[in-house]
Motif scaffolding. Structure first.
Motif, mmCIF file in Angstrom:
data_model
loop_
_atom_site.group_PDB
_atom_site.id
_atom_site.type_symbol
_atom_site.label_atom_id
_atom_site.label_comp_id
_atom_site.label_asym_id
_atom_site.label_seq_id
_atom_site.Cartn_x
_atom_site.Cartn_y
_atom_site.Cartn_z
ATOM 1 N N VAL A 34 1.108 -4.234 2.224
ATOM 2 C CA VAL A 34 0.521 -3.343 2.003
ATOM 3 C C VAL A 34 -1.045 -3.012 1.578
ATOM 4 O O VAL A 34 -2.247 -3.244 2.083
ATOM 5 C CB VAL A 34 0.878 -2.429 0.983
ATOM 6 C CG1 VAL A 34 0.350 -1.589 -0.300
ATOM 7 C CG2 VAL A 34 2.412 -2.209 0.949
ATOM 8 N N ARG A 35 -1.696 -4.657 1.069
ATOM 9 C CA ARG A 35 -2.477 -4.954 0.627
ATOM 10 C C ARG A 35 -3.379 -5.223 1.808
ATOM 11 O O ARG A 35 -4.656 -4.244 1.846
ATOM 12 C CB ARG A 35 -3.378 -6.505 0.137
ATOM 13 C CG ARG A 35 -3.848 -6.738 -0.376
ATOM 14 C CD ARG A 35 -5.231 -5.294 -1.591
ATOM 15 N NE ARG A 35 -6.013 -6.257 -1.495
ATOM 16 C CZ ARG A 35 -7.228 -5.371 -1.599
ATOM 17 N NH1 ARG A 35 -7.348 -3.501 -1.660
ATOM 18 N NH2 ARG A 35 -8.288 -5.755 -2.342
ATOM 19 N N ALA A 36 -3.035 -5.707 3.483
ATOM 20 C CA ALA A 36 -3.852 -6.049 4.284
ATOM 21 C C ALA A 36 -4.001 -4.340 5.125
ATOM 22 O O ALA A 36 -5.109 -3.693 5.593
ATOM 23 C CB ALA A 36 -2.666 -6.633 5.596
ATOM 24 N N GLU A 37 -2.746 -3.579 5.058
ATOM 25 C CA GLU A 37 -3.556 -2.022 5.234
ATOM 26 C C GLU A 37 -5.027 -2.212 4.704
ATOM 27 O O GLU A 37 -5.343 -1.330 5.280
ATOM 28 C CB GLU A 37 -1.986 -1.223 5.710
ATOM 29 C CG GLU A 37 -0.701 -1.724 6.324
ATOM 30 C CD GLU A 37 -1.215 -2.078 7.800
ATOM 31 O OE1 GLU A 37 -1.654 -0.937 8.074
ATOM 32 O OE2 GLU A 37 -0.816 -2.918 8.998
ATOM 33 N N GLN A 38 -4.398 -1.791 3.511
ATOM 34 C CA GLN A 38 -5.827 -1.194 2.649
ATOM 35 C C GLN A 38 -6.735 -1.634 3.072
ATOM 36 O O GLN A 38 -7.840 -0.669 3.261
ATOM 37 C CB GLN A 38 -5.422 -1.533 1.046
ATOM 38 C CG GLN A 38 -4.247 -0.486 0.371
ATOM 39 C CD GLN A 38 -3.658 -1.557 -0.600
ATOM 40 O OE1 GLN A 38 -4.021 -2.537 -0.989
ATOM 41 N NE2 GLN A 38 -2.839 0.145 -1.803
#
Length: 104
Positions: A77-81
């Protein structure tokens, strides 16, 4: 008369020896049974401890797997953000560069 007393004493001594031998034999049997029961109790305790250890290890491994999966999910999720933020910044940077070129 003395012979009767001596005979009675001899018989009493023989009974005492027999009782002593029986008591020793019974004591050895009790001791052997106690040792056998003790070994069985120790073996049972070891088996129980090993099973509890195995169960605890399985629970710990399951929790670790769940925690690792949660970390992977959070990281994804953080990588997508971060990708989305980077994409917006690239777009903003491209617009800024184009404005500078046009205004130059």
């Amino acid at each position: 008369m003395y012979l009767d007393v001596i005979k009675t004493i001899a018989e009493a001594e023989e009974r005492a020896r027999a009782l002593k031998a029986d008591a020793q034999s019974e004591a050895k049997a009790i001791l052997a049974d106690a040792e056998k029961a003790g070994r069985a109790a120790v073996a049972d305790a070891v088996a129980k401890a090993e099973q509890e250890n195995k169960n605890a290890r399985q629970v710990a491994e399951q929790k670790a797997a769940e925690a690792a999966q949660a970390t992977r999910d959070e990281t994804k999720v953080r990588a997508e953000q971060l990708r989305a933020d980077a994409s917006q910044r690239i777009d903003a940077a491209a617009i800024l560069i184009m404005e500078r070129i046009v205004n130059a």
